[in-house]
Design a protein around this motif. Structure first.
Motif, mmCIF file in Angstrom:
data_model
loop_
_atom_site.group_PDB
_atom_site.id
_atom_site.type_symbol
_atom_site.label_atom_id
_atom_site.label_comp_id
_atom_site.label_asym_id
_atom_site.label_seq_id
_atom_site.Cartn_x
_atom_site.Cartn_y
_atom_site.Cartn_z
ATOM 1 N N HIS A 168 0.724 -1.230 0.372
ATOM 2 C CA HIS A 168 -0.088 0.023 0.023
ATOM 3 C C HIS A 168 0.820 0.924 0.275
ATOM 4 C CE1 HIS A 168 -3.539 2.721 1.343
ATOM 5 N NE2 HIS A 168 -2.719 3.445 2.065
ATOM 6 N N THR A 169 0.731 1.810 -0.884
ATOM 7 C CA THR A 169 1.436 3.313 -1.068
ATOM 8 C C THR A 169 -0.127 4.602 -0.839
ATOM 9 O OG1 THR A 169 0.589 3.991 -3.283
ATOM 10 C CG2 THR A 169 2.667 2.595 -2.751
ATOM 11 N N GLY A 170 -0.792 4.219 -0.958
ATOM 12 C CA GLY A 170 -2.181 5.633 -0.114
ATOM 13 C C GLY A 170 -1.955 6.388 -1.800
ATOM 14 N N LYS A 171 -1.719 5.208 -2.388
ATOM 15 C CA LYS A 171 -2.364 6.106 -4.209
ATOM 16 C C LYS A 171 -2.869 5.424 -4.831
ATOM 17 C CE LYS A 171 1.811 8.505 -4.987
ATOM 18 N NZ LYS A 171 3.353 8.774 -5.654
ATOM 19 N N GLU A 172 -3.853 4.307 -4.316
ATOM 20 C CA GLU A 172 -3.981 3.706 -5.116
ATOM 21 C C GLU A 172 -5.394 4.577 -5.008
ATOM 22 O OE1 GLU A 172 -0.719 0.976 -2.710
ATOM 23 O OE2 GLU A 172 -2.407 2.988 -2.243
ATOM 24 N N SER A 173 -6.403 3.729 -6.160
ATOM 25 C CA SER A 173 -7.104 3.690 -6.832
ATOM 26 C C SER A 173 -8.464 4.013 -5.742
ATOM 27 C CB SER A 173 -8.038 3.217 -7.702
ATOM 28 O OG SER A 173 -8.385 1.905 -7.466
ATOM 29 N N TYR A 174 -8.343 2.691 -4.114
ATOM 30 C CA TYR A 174 -9.240 2.848 -3.522
ATOM 31 C C TYR A 174 -9.706 3.985 -2.349
ATOM 32 C CZ TYR A 174 -5.469 0.195 -0.721
ATOM 33 O OH TYR A 174 -4.249 -0.071 -0.724
ATOM 34 N N ASN A 175 -8.378 4.912 -2.058
ATOM 35 C CA ASN A 175 -8.110 5.128 -1.814
ATOM 36 C C ASN A 175 -9.155 7.067 -1.389
ATOM 37 O OD1 ASN A 175 -5.794 4.509 0.544
ATOM 38 N ND2 ASN A 175 -4.879 4.206 -1.667
ATOM 39 N N SER A 176 -9.712 6.647 -2.630
ATOM 40 C CA SER A 176 -10.774 8.117 -3.153
ATOM 41 C C SER A 176 -11.605 7.332 -3.477
ATOM 42 C CB SER A 176 -10.129 8.521 -4.436
ATOM 43 O OG SER A 176 -8.687 9.254 -4.155
ATOM 44 N N PHE A 177 -13.209 7.833 -3.920
ATOM 45 C CA PHE A 177 -14.291 8.050 -3.851
ATOM 46 C C PHE A 177 -15.040 8.657 -4.812
ATOM 47 C CE2 PHE A 177 -14.560 10.168 0.031
ATOM 48 C CZ PHE A 177 -16.194 11.117 0.077
ATOM 49 N N MET A 178 -15.994 8.780 -5.929
ATOM 50 C CA MET A 178 -16.080 9.450 -7.754
ATOM 51 C C MET A 178 -17.415 10.356 -6.520
ATOM 52 S SD MET A 178 -17.759 9.051 -10.608
ATOM 53 C CE MET A 178 -19.572 8.052 -10.101
ATOM 54 N N SER A 179 -16.703 11.806 -6.571
ATOM 55 C CA SER A 179 -17.775 12.535 -6.402
ATOM 56 C C SER A 179 -18.556 13.531 -7.246
ATOM 57 C CB SER A 179 -17.003 13.237 -5.351
ATOM 58 O OG SER A 179 -15.691 13.482 -5.668
ATOM 59 N N TYR A 180 -19.638 14.178 -6.838
ATOM 60 C CA TYR A 180 -20.134 15.506 -8.103
ATOM 61 C C TYR A 180 -20.208 17.049 -6.680
ATOM 62 C CZ TYR A 180 -22.529 18.341 -11.000
ATOM 63 O OH TYR A 180 -23.528 18.969 -11.443
ATOM 64 N N LEU A 181 -19.004 17.566 -7.467
ATOM 65 C CA LEU A 181 -18.673 18.631 -6.162
ATOM 66 C C LEU A 181 -19.468 19.985 -6.692
ATOM 67 C CD1 LEU A 181 -15.626 17.682 -6.322
ATOM 68 C CD2 LEU A 181 -15.543 18.226 -4.101
ATOM 69 N N ILE A 182 -20.513 20.398 -6.531
ATOM 70 C CA ILE A 182 -21.168 21.797 -6.640
ATOM 71 C C ILE A 182 -21.104 22.877 -5.994
ATOM 72 C CG2 ILE A 182 -22.375 20.407 -8.250
ATOM 73 C CD1 ILE A 182 -24.961 20.951 -6.138
ATOM 74 N N PRO A 183 -21.169 24.328 -6.125
ATOM 75 C CA PRO A 183 -21.069 25.174 -5.168
ATOM 76 C C PRO A 183 -21.873 25.489 -4.398
ATOM 77 C CG PRO A 183 -21.598 26.074 -7.630
ATOM 78 C CD PRO A 183 -20.628 24.683 -7.703
ATOM 79 N N GLU A 184 -22.115 25.779 -3.229
ATOM 80 C CA GLU A 184 -22.907 26.209 -2.441
ATOM 81 C C GLU A 184 -24.008 26.265 -2.988
ATOM 82 O OE1 GLU A 184 -21.602 28.101 1.028
ATOM 83 O OE2 GLU A 184 -20.320 25.831 1.520
ATOM 84 N N SER A 185 -23.979 28.064 -4.100
ATOM 85 C CA SER A 185 -25.347 28.554 -3.787
ATOM 86 C C SER A 185 -26.090 27.539 -4.908
ATOM 87 C CB SER A 185 -24.767 29.559 -4.565
ATOM 88 O OG SER A 185 -23.657 29.742 -5.862
ATOM 89 N N GLN A 186 -25.398 26.299 -5.687
ATOM 90 C CA GLN A 186 -26.550 25.686 -7.131
ATOM 91 C C GLN A 186 -27.105 25.058 -5.824
ATOM 92 O OE1 GLN A 186 -24.456 24.670 -10.447
ATOM 93 N NE2 GLN A 186 -23.242 26.596 -10.469
ATOM 94 N N LEU A 187 -27.232 24.431 -5.032
ATOM 95 C CA LEU A 187 -27.124 23.688 -3.889
ATOM 96 C C LEU A 187 -28.833 23.899 -4.338
ATOM 97 C CD1 LEU A 187 -26.039 20.684 -3.016
ATOM 98 C CD2 LEU A 187 -26.422 21.583 -0.671
ATOM 99 N N HIS A 188 -29.794 23.104 -4.292
ATOM 100 C CA HIS A 188 -31.049 23.020 -3.863
ATOM 101 C C HIS A 188 -31.501 22.058 -3.626
ATOM 102 C CE1 HIS A 188 -34.811 24.187 -5.451
ATOM 103 N NE2 HIS A 188 -36.050 23.452 -4.891
#
Length: 413
Positions: free
Chosen positions: A231-251
Motif C-alpha cells: 500500500h502506497t496511498g495512491k491506489e484508487s481505493y483511497n478515493s471515491f467518486m464525487s460530484y462537487l457543486i458550489p453551495e449557491s447551486q445546491l437546491h
C-alpha cells in the motif's frame, strides 16, 4: 485542505450515452423497469439488475454482486463502455425541466478527508447498510453513482468551468423527465492544477447527499489497505467518486410527514395537546404552506391548519434544536403521536416536491393516513452548522438536487 483528484472514467460511447444513462434503480416503478429492460439493451439497469437476463428477478447477496460484475464487463467487452486514457476532471451540468442549472465537477475525493472530517457529514449512517454496500463495491470493482459534495463558491473555479462550458459538450442528452445533461472533459494539466489548488485552500467541504456511499467507500479503503502489503496511498481505493457543486447551486426541498393514525386520540384530544406547544389557526380548505422557520402546516380531517411554535414552551440549545424536522419530532411526532423510530416505524411516510401538498391531501382524504405536516426546507447554512457541530439531522430532513444519472461516468477501484 480538501484533496480531489482527476481519474480515468469509464464512459459510454457518445452514441450510446442517452440509452445507457439511468436513474437510481429504486426510483422506477416495476412497470418502468421492465419496459426499459425489455426494450433497451443498453440501459445501465441491465447491470444493476443482472438476473433479468435469466428471467430471475430475485437475485441477492454475493450472487447478485458477481452477476453485476459480469454484466459490467460485458458492456466493456462489447464496446459500450470505454475508459479514458488520461486522468480528467469531468464537468457535469444538469438543466432540469424547471430550467434550474447545476454545474459541478466529477472527481475522486479522498477517503482520508472523510476520516479526518475535512469532508463533513450531517446524517447518521446505518452500519449494516455500510457493510452491505462495502461488500458490493469490493465485488463489482466500480462505482457509478457519485457522492454529492458542496463547496464554497469560487470565482476561480467558476471561470475555469465557464471556459469549457462555452464549448461543445462531449455528451449532451435529454431524458424523458425533460432534464438535459452535459459532460465536458478537463484534461489540461494546468487547469487541473488550478482546480486542485483551489480545493486545497478550502478548510472543509460538505456531504450533501450520499452519506452511506461515502462511508462504505471509506470502509472499503480501510480493508484494502490491510489486504495490500504494498500500500502506497495512491491506489484508487483511497478515493471515491464525487460530484462537487458550489453551495449557491445546491437546491434543497422539504420532506413532508404523513402519519397513519392519531395514536388513539380523537381529533379534539389531539388538537388540545397540540395547543400546549403551538398556536393553531384553522385555514379551512386553503392549500396552506408554511412560509418561515418554526411554522408548520397540518392537514387533518379535510382541513388545513397553521401551527406556530410557542417559543416560551421550547428551548433552543444548539443548531439541531433549531431544525424544524427535529422540532416536529420532539414536540409532536414522539410525545403525542408515539413515533420514536423515524427510519423504521411503518406508521410514518414521507413525501417531497412542489406538488406534495396535494399528494398529502389526497392520501389523507383516501383514509391511507390520518394527518400530515408540511415544513419549510432546510437551507445550506443550517446543514453546514449541523455538520460543524458534529450533530446529525433526523432522517428525511432534506431532498437535495441535483440528481445525476448512473452510468455516465464510472470510477473503478
Amino acid at each position: 485542505m480538501a484533496t480531489i483528484k482527476p481519474f480515468k472514467a469509464v464512459r459510454p460511447t457518445r452514441d450510446k450515452v442517452s440509452l445507457v444513462a439511468a436513474r437510481s434503480y429504486q426510483s422506477y416503478t416495476q412497470e418502468e423497469r421492465e419496459a426499459r429492460l425489455d426494450y433497451n439493451p443498453f440501459s445501465f439497469l441491465h447491470i444493476v439488475n443482472p438476473g433479468y437476463k435469466y428471467h430471475k428477478e430475485e437475485v441477492s447477496g454475493k450472487e447478485r454482486y458477481s452477476l453485476v460484475r459480469n454484466r459490467y464487463l460485458e458492456f466493456k467487452e462489447d464496446g459500450i463502455f470505454v475508459q479514458d486514457e488520461t486522468p480528467c476532471f469531468y464537468i457535469y451540468r444538469v438543466v432540469n425541466r424547471e430550467q434550474r442549472v447545476f454545474t459541478g465537477i466529477v472527481a475522486a475525493a479522498s477517503t482520508e478527508d472523510y476520516k479526518n472530517n475535512v469532508i463533513k457529514r450531517h446524517e447518521d449512517t446505518i452500519e449494516y447498510r455500510e457493510q452491505i454496500f462495502k461488500e458490493y463495491l469490493k465485488t463489482v470493482g466500480f462505482n457509478a453513482e457519485p457522492v454529492l459534495l458542496t463547496y464554497p463558491d469560487s470565482a476561480t473555479i467558476e471561470t475555469i468551468l465557464a471556459s469549457y462550458t462555452d464549448t461543445r459538450a462531449e455528451f449532451e442528452f435529454t431524458t424523458t423527465y425533460r432534464d438535459t445533461h452535459y459532460l465536458w472533459l478537463v484534461n489540461d494539466p494546468a487547469d487541473i492544477k488550478v482546480i486542485q489548488d483551489e480545493f486545497d485552500r478550502m478548510g472543509e467541504i460538505y456531504i450533501a447527499d450520499g452519506h452511506h456511499r461515502s462511508a462504505s467507500s471509506f470502509l472499503l479503503g480501510e480493508d484494502s489497505k490491510l489486504e495490500n502489503p504494498a500500500h502506497t496511498g495512491k491506489e484508487s481505493y483511497n478515493s471515491f467518486m464525487s460530484y462537487l457543486i458550489p453551495e449557491s447551486q445546491l437546491h434543497i426541498s422539504e420532506f413532508n410527514r404523513l402519519i397513519k393514525d392519531l395514536n388513539g386520540l380523537s381529533k379534539e384530544q389531539f388538537l388540545l395537546k397540540l395547543d400546549q406547544v403551538y398556536r393553531i389557526e384553522n385555514r379551512g380548505f386553503e392549500l396552506y404552506r408554511p412560509s418561515k422557520k418554526h411554522h408548520f402546516s397540518m392537514y387533518l380531517d379535510g382541513e388545513f391548519y397553521s401551527l406556530y411554535l410557542r417559543k416560551t414552551h421550547y428551548e433552543f440549545t444548539d443548531s439541531l434544536s433549531e431544525l424544524d424536522t427535529h422540532i416536529l419530532y420532539i414536540t409532536i411526532l414522539k410525545p403525542i403521536l408515539g413515533i420514536t423510530d423515524l427510519r423504521n416505524d411503518d406508521r410514518i411516510d414521507y413525501g417531497y416536491d412542489k406538488h406534495n401538498v396535494i399528494e398529502m391531501k389526497n392520501r389523507i382524504d383516501s383514509g391511507e393516513f390520518a394527518v400530515g405536516f408540511g415544513l419549510v426546507p432546510v437551507n445550506v447554512d443550517e446543514m453546514k452548522r449541523i455538520a460543524d457541530e458534529g450533530l446529525t439531522m433526523p432522517p428525511k430532513s432534506t431532498y437535495i438536487e441535483p440528481k445525476l444519472r448512473s452510468g455516465v461516468a464510472i470510477y473503478e477501484f
